[in-house]
Design a protein around this motif. Structure first.
Motif, PDB file in Angstrom:
ATOM      1  N   ALA A 143      -9.864   9.032   5.270  1.00 14.55           N
ATOM      2  CA  ALA A 143      -9.099   8.093   6.102  1.00 14.55           C
ATOM      3  C   ALA A 143      -7.598   8.295   5.911  1.00 14.55           C
ATOM      4  CB  ALA A 143      -9.492   6.655   5.768  1.00 14.55           C
TER       5      ALA A 143
ATOM      6  N   ILE B 266      -6.242  11.349   7.622  1.00 11.47           N
ATOM      7  CA  ILE B 266      -6.022  11.165   9.063  1.00 11.47           C
ATOM      8  C   ILE B 266      -4.702  10.444   9.312  1.00 11.47           C
ATOM      9  CG2 ILE B 266      -6.892   9.995  11.137  1.00 11.47           C
ATOM     10  CD1 ILE B 266      -9.726  10.437  10.048  1.00 11.47           C
ATOM     11  N   VAL B 267      -4.404   9.430   8.494  1.00  7.79           N
ATOM     12  CA  VAL B 267      -3.266   8.547   8.763  1.00  7.79           C
ATOM     13  C   VAL B 267      -1.937   9.140   8.293  1.00  7.79           C
ATOM     14  CG1 VAL B 267      -2.246   6.308   8.191  1.00  7.79           C
ATOM     15  CG2 VAL B 267      -4.686   6.474   8.736  1.00  7.79           C
TER      16      VAL B 267
ATOM     17  N   CYS C 159     -13.045  15.224  10.472  1.00  6.39           N
ATOM     18  CA  CYS C 159     -11.837  14.492  10.079  1.00  6.39           C
ATOM     19  C   CYS C 159     -10.819  15.394   9.397  1.00  6.39           C
ATOM     20  CB  CYS C 159     -12.210  13.326   9.175  1.00  6.39           C
ATOM     21  SG  CYS C 159     -13.150  12.023  10.022  1.00  6.39           S
TER      22      CYS C 159
ATOM     23  N   ALA D  62      -9.831   6.069  11.214  1.00  6.75           N
ATOM     24  CA  ALA D  62      -9.568   5.898   9.784  1.00  6.75           C
ATOM     25  C   ALA D  62      -9.973   4.506   9.305  1.00  6.75           C
ATOM     26  CB  ALA D  62      -8.089   6.158   9.499  1.00  6.75           C
TER      27      ALA D  62
END
Length: 675
Positions: free
Chosen positions: A463, A466-467, A407, A506
């Motif tokens: 998460a 990633i976003v 990730c 995510a």
């Protein structure tokens, strides 16, 4: 009288399908090798005919279930006259013989789809692709007819009623879960066939990757949905409230998904830059081989699991031989042909190419880790070296840190440039996202639970990492470009597919982190009038009763649920069922689902004094696991809608002049048409 002959009609249709698959496997491949257009032309009609006859065969078996023809052994062993019609429909594939027939039907459906939607491929390429898929069909149809005939009769001593479908499988989730899973498993046979066809024809170029990529995305999306449905089914049907237990059969579906994820990213590099060709072909072979391995594990009898179908060693040996032949022949062809048709293309180690390569390496390491933990105990047992159990501690200790590494690179990858990126430029585009991710990940647990939790903060940080860079990239792409407004609507479907896929990862990570750390479970003794408090909810048993279902009797409980001091309430009704034909008890849980939490009630055993053992669970954010999977699958499908894949057909029609065209001719013409 005609209806009595339906099983024989289905058996005959299976034999015809086998013969047509043999012709499809041999004649087009020989035609492509000898450049005989007439022989190559056999591929498409044989694919259509095989699909048609398998539809007939599957329809005949379904008809036998619907009319309760217990002279058919498969129906007698897996159905019952009291079984509701919709479970009779799913019972067709709720057993070994029917599931292998469904597998063969799905394979024929994929072959039919390739023959219809790839009409503009060069004639020799299509002949080789359909020929390879015919070989796979030949193996599975032989397996069905030799060891797993679903139309075997019990005449003249047919029973008056059937043994009933396993109560575990009498559920809506099992009506849709296996078909989705099989569509994913079998769908990888298409990219496998394209890979073998590319090796046979010496055409391992960007055009090959562009032909194979849409099929790979669709198969991967089906498999993603299938795995999510299986997790959802295990969550509410087994009565223990878990969503993933690292069961070997669960792992069998995860292995091709992991390899397929690596394959999707590798195909992107091969299509865009013309690199990683040999690696991409090897991943295509490995992904389908892992699908076959999953079939072996589920149907060989080497595993004891609620998911496993068969316990016949002869069937396991047949599938093992088929797996060995497929993998061995494919790897031998790869070793002989790949070095001749591949070449290296340089790139910087600070580029999207390199980040996708690292992505592939980490995914392959994760795949090998799961494969080792799944197969190693079986190998020890088979070699009489002892018995060991490999469970969640092993998988969590290795899977989680590897996923974190994956990730970390996933957050940078979409922002990096092809071929070469500048380190300072990348840092300027990502540092703010990193800081915001860390701050929010540290603060949110305090807001949610009042105290800091390292594991939750780590999951949230990953998460958000990633976003947030994707949001930055979206913002940059929507700004003025060359004096004109680019706008989000002008971004390609392939780009939006990537965004949705990464967003899905995510969302699933958030679900895993929160439910793994904040879930609450209590096992209590409850009688009428008793109450228990869990996570701010008061559960009060108001009534005990019983009811009769179509093929079961059930003890039921009515539980009134109130939140805090609120006067409003709702009722949950768990059941403890006894299925009449098999005498098998089952727990039917009561669920109160929500986007941010689930309430989960399961009845245990009757404790004999008017009270029951009850399991009460509070599951925060668990729906985000499956929501993330659906977003990933939607991203895969959306990427296929990109218009450049529709243009591929036209470009191929222009460039694919003759049946023996070599790699350089076809590849150069295709690139020229793209330009």
């Amino acid at each position: 009288m005609f209806t009595k002959m339906i099983p024989e009609l289905g058996h005959f249709a299976l034999i015809i399908a086998l013969l047509m698959s043999a012709i499809q496997a041999v004649v087009p491949l020989a035609g492509a090798a000898t450049r005989r257009p007439l022989w190559m032309a056999y591929a498409r009609p044989m694919a259509v005919g095989q699909f048609a006859f398998l539809v007939v065969a599957y329809g005949c078996l379904t008809f036998s279930y619907m009319v309760d023809d217990f002279s058919v052994a498969n129906v007698a062993n897996n159905s019952n006259s009291m079984l509701p019609w919709y479970y009779k429909f799913s019972a067709v594939w709720g057993n070994h013989e029917g599931s292998v027939l469904l597998w063969s039907l799905m394979l024929a459906a994929w072959t039919f789809a390739v023959s219809v939607f790839s009409r503009n491929l060069p004639r020799d390429v299509l002949a080789r692709v359909l020929g390879v898929m015919g070989l796979v069909s030949l193996g599975f149809l032989a397996f069905v007819l030799i060891t797993s005939n679903p139309f075997e009769r019990l005449l003249p001593n047919a029973p008056t009623d059937g043994a009933d479908l396993n109560p575990l499988l009498q559920d809506f989730g099992l009506i849709i879960h296996p078909p989705m899973l099989y569509m994913g498993y079998v769908g990888f046979s298409v990219v496998f066939a394209f890979a073998i066809a590319a090796l046979l024809g010496g055409r391992l170029d960007a055009a090959w990757a562009r032909w194979a990529r849409p099929w790979t995305n669709i198969a991967w999306s089906f498999l993603t949905v299938g795995i999510a449905l299986g997790s959802w089914w295990a969550y509410y049907e087994l009565g223990w409230g878990g969503w993933w237990f690292w069961d070997p059969v669960e792992n069998a579906s995860l292995l091709p998904w992991l390899a397929g994820t690596a394959l999707i990213h590798s195909l992107a590099v091969t299509e865009k830059r013309g690199s990683f060709k040999s690696w991409t072909v090897l991943l295509a072979i490995s992904t389908f081989s892992l699908s076959l391995l999953g079939t072996f594990l589920v149907r060989s009898g080497v595993l004891t699991s609620v998911h496993a179908f068969a316990n016949d060693p002869s069937r396991g040996l047949f599938i093992l031989a088929l797996l060995g032949l497929t993998v061995g022949a494919s790897l031998l062809l790869f070793a002989l042909r790949a070095p001749r048709v591949s070449h290296q293309i340089g790139f910087s180690w600070l580029s999207r190419d390199a980040l996708l390569l690292i992505n592939n390496i980490v995914l392959v390491i994760i795949t090998v880790t799961v494969l080792l933990g799944t197969v190693y105990p079986l190998l020890l047992d088979a070699l009489n070296l002892g018995k060991i159990s490999v469970g969640p501690p092993y998988f969590n200790a290795l899977f989680v840190p590897l996923t974190v590494i994956l990730c970390l690179f996933m957050g940078i990858g979409p922002l990096a440039r092809w071929k070469r990126s500048d380190l300072g430029w990348l840092i300027r585009r990502t540092w703010l996202s990193g800081v915001v991710a860390l701050v929010l990940a540290a603060v949110i647990p305090f807001i949610y639970d009042g105290e800091w939790n390292l594991q939750v903060s780590l999951g949230l940080a990953i998460a958000l990492w990633i976003v947030l860079p994707m949001l930055r990239d979206l913002f940059d792409k929507s700004r003025h470009r060359h004096g004109r407004m680019a706008g989000l609507r002008r971004l390609s479907p392939a780009y939006w597919g990537m965004v949705l896929g990464h967003l899905g990862v995510a969302v699933s990570i958030i679900g895993v982190a929160v439910v793994s750390n904040y879930a609450i479970e209590r096992n209590v003794r409850m009688a009428v009038g008793d109450s228990v408090q869990v996570a701010g909810y008061t559960f009060t048993m108001t009534e005990l009763g019983s009811r009769r279902g179509p093929n079961f009797v059930a003890d039921t409980a009515r539980i009134k649920v109130q939140k805090g001091e609120s006067q409003s309430h709702f009722v949950m009704s768990p059941e403890k069922r006894l299925y009449i034909a098999r005498g098998m008890p089952m727990t039917d849980v009561a669920l109160r689902p929500g986007l941010f939490r689930d309430l989960y009630l399961a009845m245990g055993e009757d404790l004999g004094d008017g009270s029951w053992a009850m399991r009460v669970q509070y599951k925060p954010f668990i729906r985000w696991l499956w929501l993330g999977a659906l977003l990933m699958a939607l991203g895969g499908v959306l990427a296929v809608a990109d218009r450049r894949y529709r243009r591929t057909a036209t470009a191929t029609k222009v460039t694919g002049h003759s049946a023996g065209q070599g790699e350089q001719g076809a590849g150069a013409n295709f690139q020229e048409a793209r330009t």
